[in-house]
Design a protein around this motif. Sequence first.
Motif, PDB file in Angstrom:
ATOM      1  N   LEU A   1      13.662 -11.464  19.377  1.00 59.40           N
ATOM      2  CA  LEU A   1      13.754 -10.782  18.082  1.00 59.40           C
ATOM      3  C   LEU A   1      13.502 -11.753  16.933  1.00 59.40           C
ATOM      4  CD1 LEU A   1      16.827  -8.489  18.739  1.00 59.40           C
ATOM      5  CD2 LEU A   1      14.442  -7.761  18.496  1.00 59.40           C
ATOM      6  N   ALA A   2      14.022 -12.977  17.049  1.00 63.85           N
ATOM      7  CA  ALA A   2      13.811 -13.982  16.008  1.00 63.85           C
ATOM      8  C   ALA A   2      12.340 -14.380  15.928  1.00 63.85           C
ATOM      9  CB  ALA A   2      14.682 -15.206  16.270  1.00 63.85           C
ATOM     10  N   ALA A   3      11.687 -14.532  17.080  1.00 62.68           N
ATOM     11  CA  ALA A   3      10.258 -14.869  17.102  1.00 62.68           C
ATOM     12  C   ALA A   3       9.428 -13.730  16.521  1.00 62.68           C
ATOM     13  CB  ALA A   3       9.826 -15.186  18.533  1.00 62.68           C
ATOM     14  N   GLU A   4       9.808 -12.503  16.848  1.00 60.98           N
ATOM     15  CA  GLU A   4       9.130 -11.319  16.312  1.00 60.98           C
ATOM     16  C   GLU A   4       9.200 -11.321  14.788  1.00 60.98           C
ATOM     17  OE1 GLU A   4       9.997  -6.530  16.516  1.00 60.98           O
ATOM     18  OE2 GLU A   4      11.651  -7.932  16.395  1.00 60.98           O
ATOM     19  N   LEU A   5      10.382 -11.507  14.246  1.00 59.93           N
ATOM     20  CA  LEU A   5      10.570 -11.502  12.799  1.00 59.93           C
ATOM     21  C   LEU A   5       9.787 -12.634  12.141  1.00 59.93           C
ATOM     22  CD1 LEU A   5      11.929 -10.373  10.275  1.00 59.93           C
ATOM     23  CD2 LEU A   5      13.908 -11.819  10.800  1.00 59.93           C
ATOM     24  N   ALA A   6       9.842 -13.833  12.708  1.00 58.17           N
ATOM     25  CA  ALA A   6       9.125 -14.975  12.140  1.00 58.17           C
ATOM     26  C   ALA A   6       7.622 -14.709  12.121  1.00 58.17           C
ATOM     27  CB  ALA A   6       9.435 -16.250  12.931  1.00 58.17           C
ATOM     28  N   TRP A   7       7.079 -14.149  13.207  1.00 59.93           N
ATOM     29  CA  TRP A   7       5.649 -13.862  13.255  1.00 59.93           C
ATOM     30  C   TRP A   7       5.268 -12.803  12.222  1.00 59.93           C
ATOM     31  CZ3 TRP A   7       1.954 -10.242  13.581  1.00 59.93           C
ATOM     32  CH2 TRP A   7       0.653 -10.678  13.857  1.00 59.93           C
ATOM     33  N   LEU A   8       6.047 -11.743  12.156  1.00 61.71           N
ATOM     34  CA  LEU A   8       5.760 -10.676  11.191  1.00 61.71           C
ATOM     35  C   LEU A   8       5.802 -11.202   9.759  1.00 61.71           C
ATOM     36  CD1 LEU A   8       7.708  -7.711  12.805  1.00 61.71           C
ATOM     37  CD2 LEU A   8       5.218  -7.878  12.527  1.00 61.71           C
ATOM     38  N   GLU A   9       6.788 -12.031   9.439  1.00 64.22           N
ATOM     39  CA  GLU A   9       6.891 -12.575   8.083  1.00 64.22           C
ATOM     40  C   GLU A   9       5.711 -13.490   7.758  1.00 64.22           C
ATOM     41  OE1 GLU A   9      11.711 -12.493   7.317  1.00 64.22           O
ATOM     42  OE2 GLU A   9      10.802 -14.360   8.047  1.00 64.22           O
ATOM     43  N   GLU A  10       5.290 -14.291   8.714  1.00 65.49           N
ATOM     44  CA  GLU A  10       4.210 -15.251   8.459  1.00 65.49           C
ATOM     45  C   GLU A  10       2.811 -14.619   8.492  1.00 65.49           C
ATOM     46  OE1 GLU A  10       2.316 -19.363  10.276  1.00 65.49           O
ATOM     47  OE2 GLU A  10       4.331 -18.781  10.875  1.00 65.49           O
TER      48      GLU A  10
ATOM     49  N   SER B   1       1.201  -6.257  19.419  1.00 64.57           N
ATOM     50  CA  SER B   1      -0.095  -5.581  19.412  1.00 64.57           C
ATOM     51  C   SER B   1      -0.172  -4.391  18.448  1.00 64.57           C
ATOM     52  CB  SER B   1      -0.501  -5.151  20.825  1.00 64.57           C
ATOM     53  OG  SER B   1       0.405  -4.237  21.375  1.00 64.57           O
ATOM     54  N   PRO B   2       0.940  -3.688  18.140  1.00 65.17           N
ATOM     55  CA  PRO B   2       0.812  -2.585  17.176  1.00 65.17           C
ATOM     56  C   PRO B   2       0.299  -3.024  15.798  1.00 65.17           C
ATOM     57  CG  PRO B   2       2.827  -2.317  18.418  1.00 65.17           C
ATOM     58  CD  PRO B   2       2.273  -3.683  18.772  1.00 65.17           C
ATOM     59  N   VAL B   3       0.465  -4.309  15.458  1.00 63.52           N
ATOM     60  CA  VAL B   3      -0.047  -4.820  14.175  1.00 63.52           C
ATOM     61  C   VAL B   3      -1.159  -5.850  14.402  1.00 63.52           C
ATOM     62  CG1 VAL B   3       2.026  -4.317  12.830  1.00 63.52           C
ATOM     63  CG2 VAL B   3       1.836  -6.514  14.019  1.00 63.52           C
ATOM     64  N   GLY B   4      -1.770  -5.827  15.587  1.00 64.58           N
ATOM     65  CA  GLY B   4      -2.878  -6.722  15.872  1.00 64.58           C
ATOM     66  C   GLY B   4      -2.469  -8.140  16.217  1.00 64.58           C
ATOM     67  N   GLY B   5      -1.228  -8.308  16.626  1.00 69.62           N
ATOM     68  CA  GLY B   5      -0.726  -9.642  16.930  1.00 69.62           C
ATOM     69  C   GLY B   5      -0.657  -9.938  18.413  1.00 69.62           C
ATOM     70  N   PRO B   6      -0.131 -11.108  18.752  1.00 70.51           N
ATOM     71  CA  PRO B   6      -0.058 -11.550  20.138  1.00 70.51           C
ATOM     72  C   PRO B   6       1.192 -11.052  20.849  1.00 70.51           C
ATOM     73  CG  PRO B   6       0.812 -13.257  18.725  1.00 70.51           C
ATOM     74  CD  PRO B   6       0.319 -12.144  17.817  1.00 70.51           C
TER      75      PRO B   6
ATOM     76  N   ARG C   1       5.950   1.374  13.782  1.00 72.13           N
ATOM     77  CA  ARG C   1       6.401   0.311  14.677  1.00 72.13           C
ATOM     78  C   ARG C   1       5.477  -0.895  14.563  1.00 72.13           C
ATOM     79  NH1 ARG C   1       9.704  -0.366  18.782  1.00 72.13           N
ATOM     80  NH2 ARG C   1      10.270   1.824  18.922  1.00 72.13           N
ATOM     81  N   GLY C   2       6.076  -2.075  14.444  1.00 71.32           N
ATOM     82  CA  GLY C   2       5.302  -3.312  14.353  1.00 71.32           C
ATOM     83  C   GLY C   2       5.231  -4.066  15.659  1.00 71.32           C
ATOM     84  N   SER C   3       6.148  -3.768  16.573  1.00 73.44           N
ATOM     85  CA  SER C   3       6.155  -4.488  17.842  1.00 73.44           C
ATOM     86  C   SER C   3       7.060  -3.778  18.838  1.00 73.44           C
ATOM     87  CB  SER C   3       6.633  -5.921  17.637  1.00 73.44           C
ATOM     88  OG  SER C   3       8.014  -5.927  17.328  1.00 73.44           O
ATOM     89  N   HIS C   4       7.031  -4.327  20.033  1.00 77.32           N
ATOM     90  CA  HIS C   4       7.922  -3.865  21.093  1.00 77.32           C
ATOM     91  C   HIS C   4       8.591  -5.103  21.683  1.00 77.32           C
ATOM     92  CE1 HIS C   4       5.841   0.038  21.153  1.00 77.32           C
ATOM     93  NE2 HIS C   4       4.744  -0.670  21.027  1.00 77.32           N
TER      94      HIS C   4
END
Length: 82
Positions: free
Chosen positions: A65-74, A48-53, A31-34
């Motif tokens: 969901l769109a913000a989650e994907l954009a953050w993970l990609e960047e 937070s599961p990947v050390g993010g905000p 899991r990368g996020s919730h």
Amino acid sequence: MQIVIAPGGGIRCIYGESIDLNSLGRISIARGSHVEPDELGQWFADLSPVGGPKLGPFVKRTDALAAELAWLEEHWLSASEG
């Protein structure tokens, strides 16, 4: 779907079903996020599961969901393998 192949041969991607990831070899999915609503019905993407905000609030789940994907990609997808 973006797939990043590290010099050592490891593969990193954001899970999707556009290709059969098992065809690439042994896989590990984590899991990368919730993405969850709060008590007011506003949506947050907790990375937070990947050390993010924690991103948000968002009025619509699709925006979170769109913000989650954009953050993970960047920030996560091209990060060096841990």
